[in-house]
Every structure is written in structure tokens, then in C-alpha cells.
Design a protein around this motif. Sequence first.
Motif, PDB file in Angstrom:
ATOM      1  N   ASP A 104     -17.165 -11.313 -48.007  1.00  0.00           N
ATOM      2  CA  ASP A 104     -17.615 -10.072 -47.529  1.00  0.00           C
ATOM      3  C   ASP A 104     -16.584  -9.274 -47.170  1.00  0.00           C
ATOM      4  O   ASP A 104     -15.683  -9.229 -46.069  1.00  0.00           O
ATOM      5  N   PRO A 105     -16.135  -8.287 -48.130  1.00  0.00           N
ATOM      6  CA  PRO A 105     -15.098  -7.555 -48.024  1.00  0.00           C
ATOM      7  C   PRO A 105     -14.900  -6.578 -46.697  1.00  0.00           C
ATOM      8  O   PRO A 105     -14.007  -6.390 -45.930  1.00  0.00           O
ATOM      9  N   ALA A 106     -16.146  -5.949 -46.275  1.00  0.00           N
ATOM     10  CA  ALA A 106     -16.334  -5.190 -44.959  1.00  0.00           C
ATOM     11  C   ALA A 106     -16.127  -5.994 -43.682  1.00  0.00           C
ATOM     12  O   ALA A 106     -15.548  -5.387 -42.969  1.00  0.00           O
ATOM     13  N   LEU A 107     -16.382  -7.149 -43.754  1.00  0.00           N
ATOM     14  CA  LEU A 107     -16.157  -8.204 -42.805  1.00  0.00           C
ATOM     15  C   LEU A 107     -14.466  -8.582 -42.599  1.00  0.00           C
ATOM     16  O   LEU A 107     -13.868  -8.579 -41.391  1.00  0.00           O
ATOM     17  N   ILE A 108     -13.977  -8.828 -43.872  1.00  0.00           N
ATOM     18  CA  ILE A 108     -12.651  -9.286 -43.838  1.00  0.00           C
ATOM     19  C   ILE A 108     -11.813  -8.162 -43.436  1.00  0.00           C
ATOM     20  O   ILE A 108     -10.810  -8.141 -42.645  1.00  0.00           O
ATOM     21  N   GLN A 109     -12.231  -6.816 -43.857  1.00  0.00           N
ATOM     22  CA  GLN A 109     -11.554  -5.529 -43.365  1.00  0.00           C
ATOM     23  C   GLN A 109     -11.452  -5.431 -41.795  1.00  0.00           C
ATOM     24  O   GLN A 109     -10.644  -5.298 -41.194  1.00  0.00           O
ATOM     25  N   ALA A 110     -12.496  -5.852 -41.305  1.00  0.00           N
ATOM     26  CA  ALA A 110     -12.904  -5.787 -39.853  1.00  0.00           C
ATOM     27  C   ALA A 110     -11.883  -6.674 -39.085  1.00  0.00           C
ATOM     28  O   ALA A 110     -11.318  -6.435 -38.249  1.00  0.00           O
ATOM     29  N   ILE A 111     -12.043  -7.838 -39.622  1.00  0.00           N
ATOM     30  CA  ILE A 111     -10.884  -9.087 -39.250  1.00  0.00           C
ATOM     31  C   ILE A 111      -9.555  -8.724 -39.290  1.00  0.00           C
ATOM     32  O   ILE A 111      -8.747  -8.677 -38.390  1.00  0.00           O
ATOM     33  N   GLY A 112      -9.016  -8.068 -40.452  1.00  0.00           N
ATOM     34  CA  GLY A 112      -7.732  -7.604 -40.631  1.00  0.00           C
ATOM     35  C   GLY A 112      -7.537  -6.608 -39.625  1.00  0.00           C
ATOM     36  O   GLY A 112      -6.128  -6.666 -38.958  1.00  0.00           O
ATOM     37  N   GLU A 113      -8.069  -5.741 -39.293  1.00  0.00           N
ATOM     38  CA  GLU A 113      -7.800  -4.481 -38.518  1.00  0.00           C
ATOM     39  C   GLU A 113      -7.846  -5.146 -37.157  1.00  0.00           C
ATOM     40  O   GLU A 113      -6.930  -4.809 -36.195  1.00  0.00           O
ATOM     41  N   TRP A 114      -8.550  -6.126 -36.891  1.00  0.00           N
ATOM     42  CA  TRP A 114      -8.633  -6.778 -35.148  1.00  0.00           C
ATOM     43  C   TRP A 114      -7.277  -7.322 -35.109  1.00  0.00           C
ATOM     44  O   TRP A 114      -6.762  -7.310 -33.894  1.00  0.00           O
ATOM     45  N   LEU A 115      -6.849  -8.244 -36.201  1.00  0.00           N
ATOM     46  CA  LEU A 115      -5.711  -9.073 -35.832  1.00  0.00           C
ATOM     47  C   LEU A 115      -4.457  -8.057 -35.767  1.00  0.00           C
ATOM     48  O   LEU A 115      -3.634  -8.303 -35.019  1.00  0.00           O
ATOM     49  N   ALA A 116      -4.614  -7.206 -36.859  1.00  0.00           N
ATOM     50  CA  ALA A 116      -3.351  -6.098 -36.692  1.00  0.00           C
ATOM     51  C   ALA A 116      -3.355  -5.455 -35.310  1.00  0.00           C
ATOM     52  O   ALA A 116      -2.106  -5.221 -34.674  1.00  0.00           O
ATOM     53  N   GLY A 117      -4.597  -5.018 -34.745  1.00  0.00           N
ATOM     54  CA  GLY A 117      -4.539  -4.289 -33.404  1.00  0.00           C
ATOM     55  C   GLY A 117      -4.338  -5.359 -32.283  1.00  0.00           C
ATOM     56  O   GLY A 117      -3.236  -4.986 -31.360  1.00  0.00           O
ATOM     57  N   HIS A 118      -4.709  -6.483 -32.268  1.00  0.00           N
ATOM     58  CA  HIS A 118      -4.303  -7.365 -31.319  1.00  0.00           C
ATOM     59  C   HIS A 118      -2.722  -8.145 -31.205  1.00  0.00           C
ATOM     60  O   HIS A 118      -2.292  -7.865 -30.139  1.00  0.00           O
ATOM     61  N   PHE A 119      -2.094  -7.832 -32.337  1.00  0.00           N
ATOM     62  CA  PHE A 119      -0.614  -8.120 -32.268  1.00  0.00           C
ATOM     63  C   PHE A 119       0.111  -6.955 -32.276  1.00  0.00           C
ATOM     64  O   PHE A 119       1.400  -7.120 -32.302  1.00  0.00           O
ATOM     65  N   ALA A 120      -0.502  -5.808 -32.141  1.00  0.00           N
ATOM     66  CA  ALA A 120       0.381  -4.430 -32.206  1.00  0.00           C
ATOM     67  C   ALA A 120       1.307  -4.222 -31.018  1.00  0.00           C
ATOM     68  O   ALA A 120       2.347  -3.633 -31.122  1.00  0.00           O
ATOM     69  N   ASP A 121       1.043  -5.199 -29.881  1.00  0.00           N
ATOM     70  CA  ASP A 121       2.276  -5.029 -28.779  1.00  0.00           C
ATOM     71  C   ASP A 121       3.325  -5.532 -29.140  1.00  0.00           C
ATOM     72  O   ASP A 121       4.261  -5.359 -28.467  1.00  0.00           O
ATOM     73  N   THR A 122       3.647  -6.675 -30.175  1.00  0.00           N
ATOM     74  CA  THR A 122       4.397  -7.413 -30.570  1.00  0.00           C
ATOM     75  C   THR A 122       4.774  -7.146 -32.137  1.00  0.00           C
ATOM     76  O   THR A 122       4.789  -7.758 -33.066  1.00  0.00           O
ATOM     77  N   PRO A 123       5.366  -5.824 -32.338  1.00  0.00           N
ATOM     78  CA  PRO A 123       5.366  -5.507 -33.802  1.00  0.00           C
ATOM     79  C   PRO A 123       5.897  -6.371 -34.758  1.00  0.00           C
ATOM     80  O   PRO A 123       7.171  -7.150 -34.546  1.00  0.00           O
TER      81      PRO A 123
END
Lengths: 190, 190
Positions: A31-50
Motif C-alpha cells: 500500500d503506497p500511501a501507508l509506506i509513504q506515511a511510514i517513511g515520513e514517520w521514520l525520517a521525522g523520528h531520526f531527524a534529531d540525529t541527521p
Amino acid sequence: MEQLKARILRDGRVLPNSVVKVDSFLNHQVDPALIQAIGEWLAGHFADTPFTKVLTIEASGIHIAYATALAAGVPMVYAKKRKALTQGDDLYHSEVWSYTRQETYRITVARPYLEASDRVLIVDDILAEGSALLGLVDIVRQSGAGMVGIGVAIEKSFQAGRGRLEELGVRVHALARIASLEGGTIQFLE
Amino acid sequence: MEQLKARILRDGRVLPNSVVKVDSFLNHQVDPALIQAIGEWLAGHFADTPFTKVLTIEASGIHIAYATALAAGVPMVYAKKRKALTQGDDLYHSEVWSYTRQETYRITVARPYLEASDRVLIVDDILAEGSALLGLVDIVRQSGAGMVGIGVAIEKSFQAGRGRLEELGVRVHALARIASLEGGTIQFLE
């Protein structure tokens, strides 16, 4: 991540031997929309350590790692499970034991695509025993790159993978942590 | 697609035996912004014949098929090259000859994810001899689904793949068509 947990409860199927099948939306049909949401979540979660690279392993990590890399604006690299004739010899490699296939295989990454100046986020679909992820951590260490952490969609928290990775000092984040599949019922950790 | 052609000219490397290596941006290390543009292009190109599924094969087609499916708002399915223990027996399968690995392998798709009511766009990274794509066309035909066409990032037009697919009546679209790699120089078809 409530969206993923709800989807697992709705469409996941529990098989014998503590297997949860999520191949209707995560790792066969996707499901591409779900995967996009997962990717955005992971990118956001680790944004504090670029991080400068997202690393995964073929095949079922690729779309999730791609979505994370797209959200973060960095390249994605996927380790290969078999050496292609065109791949050359300038490779990092590590050995991985596959529980689902019951065999050892060699994973490789071309050296030019992981450099000591990189900071690497590893991404995969499912963390269970952690074998494939340990192989990727090994390759990151060989390269001299910095290790930012590991992000996975689903963790089977009753298996040994997270413990093995945390023993190495690696930060692990999972969007859905499954505490138990006993009796065919999916129970999440809070 | 000028963006892809320019990238191939800048970063592609011509190897012996008519191989063009694009693994710095397409199929080992991946440039997500480029892949997103390719996916949007393919979804737009085939928008005149709406499709309900994007089908590819692991591993190097997955991110391109995902980007296409995301742009079109439909699910993506990737055929597996090896049967996982969790996969069950309710499968379509076809045999594929790999020129780069010099071996035959079986590709599979779980039957529930391709239905007779589906209309399928097949996507892959590179079309050369067309073996993997012929296997995917075979699986679509087994399912009874409609065949919308095949979209690939790169076609090696001096190899037999396009001809083989068009003989089956399949519409083929490539974003960059390489006419020749002779003398180590990449020449595109106009």
C-alpha cells in the motif's frame, strides 16, 4: 504508529511458529500511501540525529527505505543478497543467517556508496531475530561511517533481535511492537 | 525523459559486453528525487489507460514500481524470486532466464494479489533481453487480468527485449532508449 497497528490488526494473519503475515500491504502487495506515511514517520523520528544515507537490504526493505530517504532528502542504498556479474570486487560483505529460508547468504554493498564521512540510518520491514540487520550494522562498521540507528516498521518484541542490536549500542525504533502472537491474537507492546 | 538521459550520461559507466552500469543512482545506490520523477512520468504516460495494480519483480524494480504506484494511487505488487517458507502454495509462477546471473529461476506472485478484474502496469528498471518482463507478462495472463503495458526507466534498444514483448501485443514505454554503447559511448535513440 496507530495507522500501522490498525492495519496489522485488520489485515495481518497469524501463522504457526510465531509468524505474522503482512504480505497484503507491506511486503508482497504494498500500500503506497501507508509506506509513504511510514517513511515520513521514520525520517521525522531520526531527524534529531541527521543522516546522510538510508541503508537497507533487498528485497522487502527497499520501498520503506526509499520512502524514508525521499522524506529526508538523502540517497538510499540497498545491500544485495547475491553478487551480480556486473558488480565488480570493490565490496563490503557480511554473512547473514536467514530463519525464513534456513540458509546463510552473503550480503554486499559497493564500497563507493558507503564512506567514512557518511551517517547511516538502517531501515527494514520487520525486526525478528535481527540477522539481516546485524549484517548491515557490520557493513556500516567496516565502512567507518557513523551509525545513527535502525528504524523498522514492525518489531516482534518477543524475539531476540532488538536485544542483539542494542547490545551493540545501536538505537532501535519500531513503529509497531508486537508483544505476542499467542493463540493467534496480535498483542502490541504499549 | 531528459532528466534521466542527462543522469545516465553523467554517471553511467559502460562496461564490456554491452553493459551500462547505473548503480550509483538507479539500482544499488538510489537517488529518491530522480525515482520520484520517473514514477510520476510513468503514471502520467499510462494515465490514458487506467490501471489498478503496478507489478514488478524484486529487487531493482521495487522502488520504481512503488514510486509509480504512489503517483497513480494504486497498490504495487512485487513478484518474488524465491519462495519464502511463509508464502504458501496459492501462487502464480513462471520461469525466467537471467543473463546477468546465467541461471533459470522461478518467480512467484500470490494469487490473491492479481485478480481477473485487475488492469496491470508492469514496471522495471532496465529492459534488455526482456526475460524477467516476459515472466511477469506470463503471470498477468495466468491471472486473467488486463495488460495495460510495460514501463521501464532504461531500454537497451539494441537488444531483443522490446521486440519480444511487442510480439505479444504489449505496449512498451521506456524513459531512456539506448541505441548503442559501442566504443564505450552512450548513444540514445531519438
